[in-house]
Design a protein around this motif. Structure first.
Motif, mmCIF file in Angstrom:
data_model
loop_
_atom_site.group_PDB
_atom_site.id
_atom_site.type_symbol
_atom_site.label_atom_id
_atom_site.label_comp_id
_atom_site.label_asym_id
_atom_site.label_seq_id
_atom_site.Cartn_x
_atom_site.Cartn_y
_atom_site.Cartn_z
ATOM 1 N N UNK B 40 1.069 2.184 11.419
ATOM 2 C CA UNK B 40 2.225 2.265 10.534
ATOM 3 C C UNK B 40 2.589 0.876 9.992
ATOM 4 N N UNK B 44 0.700 1.197 6.550
ATOM 5 C CA UNK B 44 1.617 1.909 5.655
ATOM 6 C C UNK B 44 2.695 1.009 5.062
ATOM 7 N N UNK B 45 3.277 0.159 5.902
ATOM 8 C CA UNK B 45 4.352 -0.702 5.386
ATOM 9 C C UNK B 45 3.862 -1.607 4.239
ATOM 10 N N UNK B 46 2.675 -2.229 4.358
ATOM 11 C CA UNK B 46 2.275 -3.111 3.248
ATOM 12 C C UNK B 46 1.827 -2.358 1.989
ATOM 13 N N UNK B 48 3.097 -0.450 -0.432
ATOM 14 C CA UNK B 48 3.709 -0.615 -1.761
ATOM 15 C C UNK B 48 3.329 -1.938 -2.419
ATOM 16 N N UNK B 49 2.896 -2.912 -1.608
ATOM 17 C CA UNK B 49 2.490 -4.220 -2.142
ATOM 18 C C UNK B 49 1.329 -4.114 -3.110
ATOM 19 N N UNK B 63 7.621 -9.472 -5.245
ATOM 20 C CA UNK B 63 6.651 -8.450 -5.648
ATOM 21 C C UNK B 63 7.268 -7.490 -6.662
ATOM 22 N N UNK B 64 8.470 -7.076 -6.401
ATOM 23 C CA UNK B 64 9.057 -6.052 -7.264
ATOM 24 C C UNK B 64 9.738 -6.641 -8.497
#
Lengths: 539, 318
Positions: B40, B44-46, B48-49, B63-64
């Motif tokens: 996880x 999973x956490x990275x 969206x990067x 990043x966003x």
């Protein structure tokens, strides 16, 4: 009912994952404020609190009442006596003068590739000052917004002692599209001029060699290869990324790099004037002289001048020279020192030769060693003051660059420096390359061979106008990366002559690939920037 | 069957059965906690990067907050005109690695299983495992000291009055694919055989004994009992390897083949990306390259899994 419960649970978990992911990867997007900085207002009554009576920064209008820690990152390994030196720097200068503690951390050579960029991200540890240079990510990190833009007003205000003595040319050399993002060193040396250091105990066995040209050097190297290879000694070790070619050959041909950190070059014709683009400027890897160099290297490789496995061999050429595994070294001012080390180790004797007596010698670019204030620093003004203390006062500068006088270095009566008893624990210039000040003392050695380098370079020093031209790669970054990738596939092999009889064929292949990948577009971009530079210098 | 299920459900509500199962397997579930958290946190956490691949990343904007730039970050991959040859090299090398690796790993597992002398078996096993723990940097140095210009081999050849050879020479670039495969096998086959060895140990000894009584010799037992029993493991292990088929073993390719003159036959996606990135620190480009590899791997594993499912649904991963 049950189904909808599980569905809800799954949806909730998924939502949670997304929220956590966003939180972990995101950043507030908020620009750093400079809350921890200093207000340089004249009417600040508490401004002198926290600093000593004799602080040169007293009554300068800075509010230094709050104790801050400024973190600086340098490249390399921490010297043994670093803590000892830093204690004096902080106790005698940083804390009483500007109420600041300087904490120097080291990024080892091995970690540099992976960690350098990570240190500049806002999420990471505190980093206020960072070593950077034309060869160490400067332009790409500027593009990533990693360094704070330093306006002349900011520099004048927060570097009151060092800005006035900084060489004006140095600011031009570090500017990117007319803007400054880093503070260059203030002492340019002949770090790009190369000399030939060879073991005379071996060479003298095979005759009387007068080495004063590329061909005479080649003859000596081939003679050594023919006779010493069987004894396990190679004639030459090829340093670093086998850039033998890069320096000595272009010195021999009379060409200089047009913009520090890039492969644009020009023929100088021994003049300091700006070169004519159409006649003199070329891309280093597309030039008849380049092919000639590669053929020379193939010839020497065939003669066994260096190990055919050199490219796969990770041993250090300088160490190999010092330990007697190779008989010569081509390098800058450090080459005679390596020769001395080799001689001290009882391996053999050495001498220093200028292979290009007719070539002019240019001091290296100030952009080669600099220290930038990071964009994420919450203390940019304080960081600038730290740099001012380090560079504006000779006593501090000598302490940081060379260690404690009498311990790590000794000053002679005529103002030269010599190694002190503990020089090995804090060598002169061991890490603070980006901080070297204007009045950094030159070294002196009673052995004439050790002073030969300076004697060779100083009389023929020149300062070409083009040395202040800088290239902004923003528009052609992708093309440039592809080009660098292609060059990276061939350069070392060519420099080591590994393609043998296929050299010309491989060279043509490389040239064709460079053209296909858009080298002409890059040259066109460089040309337009260069022409704008020439225009601005005509005014 | 359906009736039984219905009866079960009618006896105990579904939630209760789940709780019962959880309580029954609590030790296994506890053992699963750490891998799940690891997966996880690191997978999973990275995730969206990955949008950095479509952005002009700037540190202070994050990043966003950084600006979108479409497919600009993929440009350098396409411009190099090497994308096809790099992808092909990576794919072919991995196919050969997976195929030869599986054959040798299964083979070694079978041999180890058939060894009767315990001490000899253990020593052999240790020697087979050992290379796995040697880093590619060390392997490269060992190679150089054996096959280099001043290496052991050439010293012996010169003592025997024979001409010296160097596998690092430009003329020998074409031989490097074979060298790579051999080294990969030497390094990985022993350690990779553990899974198969465990699977063989799991085969009921009764089957083997019954076959022995029926007069089956050792080869027949291997061919008709051991290998068919290993089939599910082989398929699962292969499917898992296929998941990384577009990722080159950077350590191996970079450390062993520093010589660019050998690159024509050994340049893979990872080494190319490394080379290009050395002159810049553009995070968008790195992310674009990583995404390209991941998408290819994703498509491949789905395709292979689909084929396996068509042939024999029992062996498919999902």
């Amino acid at each position: 009912m049950k189904k909808s419960f599980w569905k809800k649970l799954a949806a909730l978990t998924l939502a949670l994952i997304m929220v956590m992911s966003l939180a972990a990867c995101g950043n507030s997007g908020k620009q750093n404020d400079t809350g921890g900085g200093i207000d340089a207002g004249e009417d600040n009554p508490g401004g002198n609190n926290g600093i000593s009576e004799d602080s040169p920064y007293r009554d300068k209008g800075f509010d230094l009442s709050k104790r801050e820690t400024v973190v600086m990152y340098a490249i390399g390994e921490k010297p043994t006596d670093m803590d000892k030196v830093m204690e004096i720097v902080n106790k005698q200068y940083m804390e009483p003068w500007i109420n600041t503690t300087l904490d120097v951390k080291f990024l080892s050579w091995g970690e540099m590739g992976d960690k350098y960029s990570l240190l500049l991200t806002p999420e990471g540890d505190q980093v206020d000052l960072m070593y950077t240079s034309s060869w160490c990510n400067y332009s790409s990190e500027v593009a990533n917004g990693g360094f704070k833009e330093l306006t002349p007003e900011f520099l004048q205000k927060y570097m009151p002692y060092s800005y006035p003595i900084q060489a004006p040319i140095s600011w031009e050399q570090v500017s990117v599209a007319g803007k400054i993002y880093t503070i260059p060193k203030n002492n340019a040396t002949f770090n790009t001029y190369n000399v030939f250091v060879v073991r005379t105990d071996l060479l003298d066995k095979y005759g009387d060699f007068e080495i004063n040209s590329w061909d005479s050097m080649k003859k000596a190297l081939i003679t050594l290869a023919e006779n010493e290879r069987a004894n396990g000694i190679y004639a030459n070790g090829q340093r670093g990324t086998a850039e033998f070619a890069d320096h000595l050959w272009w010195q021999n041909v009379g060409a200089e790099p047009l913009a520090s950190g890039y492969a644009f070059m020009y023929y100088t014709h021994g003049s300091e004037d700006l070169p004519d683009w159409d006649k003199d400027v070329f891309y280093k890897f597309i030039c008849d002289d380049t092919l000639q160099l590669y053929k020379e290297m193939a010839e020497m490789a065939k003669a066994g001048v260096w190990s055919p496995d050199r490219i796969n061999d990770t041993t250090d050429a300088v160490d190999n020279f010092k330990s007697g595994k190779v008989a010569s070294l081509i390098w800058n001012a450090s080459a005679p020192t390596a020769g001395q080390d080799m001689e001290n180790a009882g391996v053999g004797t050495y001498d220093v030769f200028d292979v290009t007596p007719d070539a002019k010698a240019q001091r290296g670019s100030y952009a080669d060693d600099t220290v930038a204030i990071t964009a994420k620093s919450k203390l940019p003004e304080r960081a600038a003051l730290v740099m001012d203390v380090l560079k504006g006062f000779d006593e501090v500068n000598n302490l940081v660059v060379g260690g404690i006088e009498g311990t790590h270095y000794i000053m002679t009566e005529d103002g030269y420096r010599q190694d002190g008893p503990d020089a090995a624990n804090y060598n002169w210039g061991v890490w603070a390359w980006g901080i070297t000040g204007k009045n950094s003392p030159s070294s002196y050695n009673p052995d004439p061979r050790q002073n030969k380098f300076a004697e060779i370079c100083e009389p023929k020093e020149y300062a070409p106008l083009a040395s202040t031209f800088t290239f902004d790669k923003t528009k052609v970054e992708a093309e440039l990366a592809v080009i660098d990738g292609i060059v990276g596939e061939y350069e070392q092999s060519f420099n080591l002559g590994l393609f043998g009889d296929d050299t010309e064929m491989k060279y043509n292949e490389m040239v064709q690939r460079l053209k296909d990948a858009g080298i002409d577009a890059i040259m066109e971009e460089c040309r337009s920037q260069y022409e704008a530079f020439c225009e601005s210098h005509k005014k | 069957m359906d009736l039984m299920r219905k009866n079960k459900t009618s006896k105990a509500p579904r939630g209760q059965t789940l709780l019962k199962n959880v309580s029954k397997n609590r030790t296994l579930i506890w053992m699963l906690v750490i891998p799940v958290i690891m997966c996880f946190v690191f997978c999973y956490i990275p995730m969206p990067g990955v949008i950095i691949a479509f952005k002009k990343y700037e540190y202070m904007k994050g990043i966003f907050g950084s600006e979108w730039n479409g497919f600009d970050n993929f440009r350098y991959l396409i411009m190099s005109k090497k994308l096809w040859s790099l992808t092909r090299n990576t794919l072919l090398y991995n196919i050969v690695f997976i195929a030869t690796g599986t054959v040798f790993q299964v083979g070694l597992a079978v041999i180890l299983n058939e060894m009767l002398h315990v001490k000899f078996k253990k020593i052999s096993q240790s020697f087979m495992f050992l290379p796995h723990f040697i880093s590619w940097v060390v392997v490269a140095t060992i190679m150089l000291n054996i096959f280099g210009d001043h290496g052991v081999l050439n010293q012996i050849l010169s003592k025997l009055g024979l001409e010296s050879v160097s596998i690092y020479a430009y003329e020998n670039a074409s031989k490097w694919p074979i060298v790579m495969v051999l080294l990969k096998l030497w390094k990985g086959a022993g350690y990779g055989s553990v899974v198969y060895l465990a699977a063989i140990v799991g085969i009921s000894p009764e089957i083997n004994e019954a076959a022995k009584i029926d007069g089956a010799n050792i080869w027949q037992r291997i061919w008709y009992i051991t290998l068919p029993s290993l089939k599910p493991t082989i398929i699962i292990m292969t499917l898992l390897s296929v998941g990384g088929i577009f990722r080159g073993d950077f350590g191996m390719f970079y450390q062993l083949v520093k010589g660019q003159h050998l690159m024509e036959s050994s340049d893979v996606l990872d080494t190319y990306i490394y080379r290009t990135m050395m002159s810049t620190s553009n995070m968008g480009w790195s992310a674009a390259a990583g995404l390209y590899q991941s998408v290819l791997c994703f498509v491949t594993i789905n395709l292979v899994n689909y084929i396996v499912k068509k042939v024999d649904p029992d062996y498919a991963l999902y």
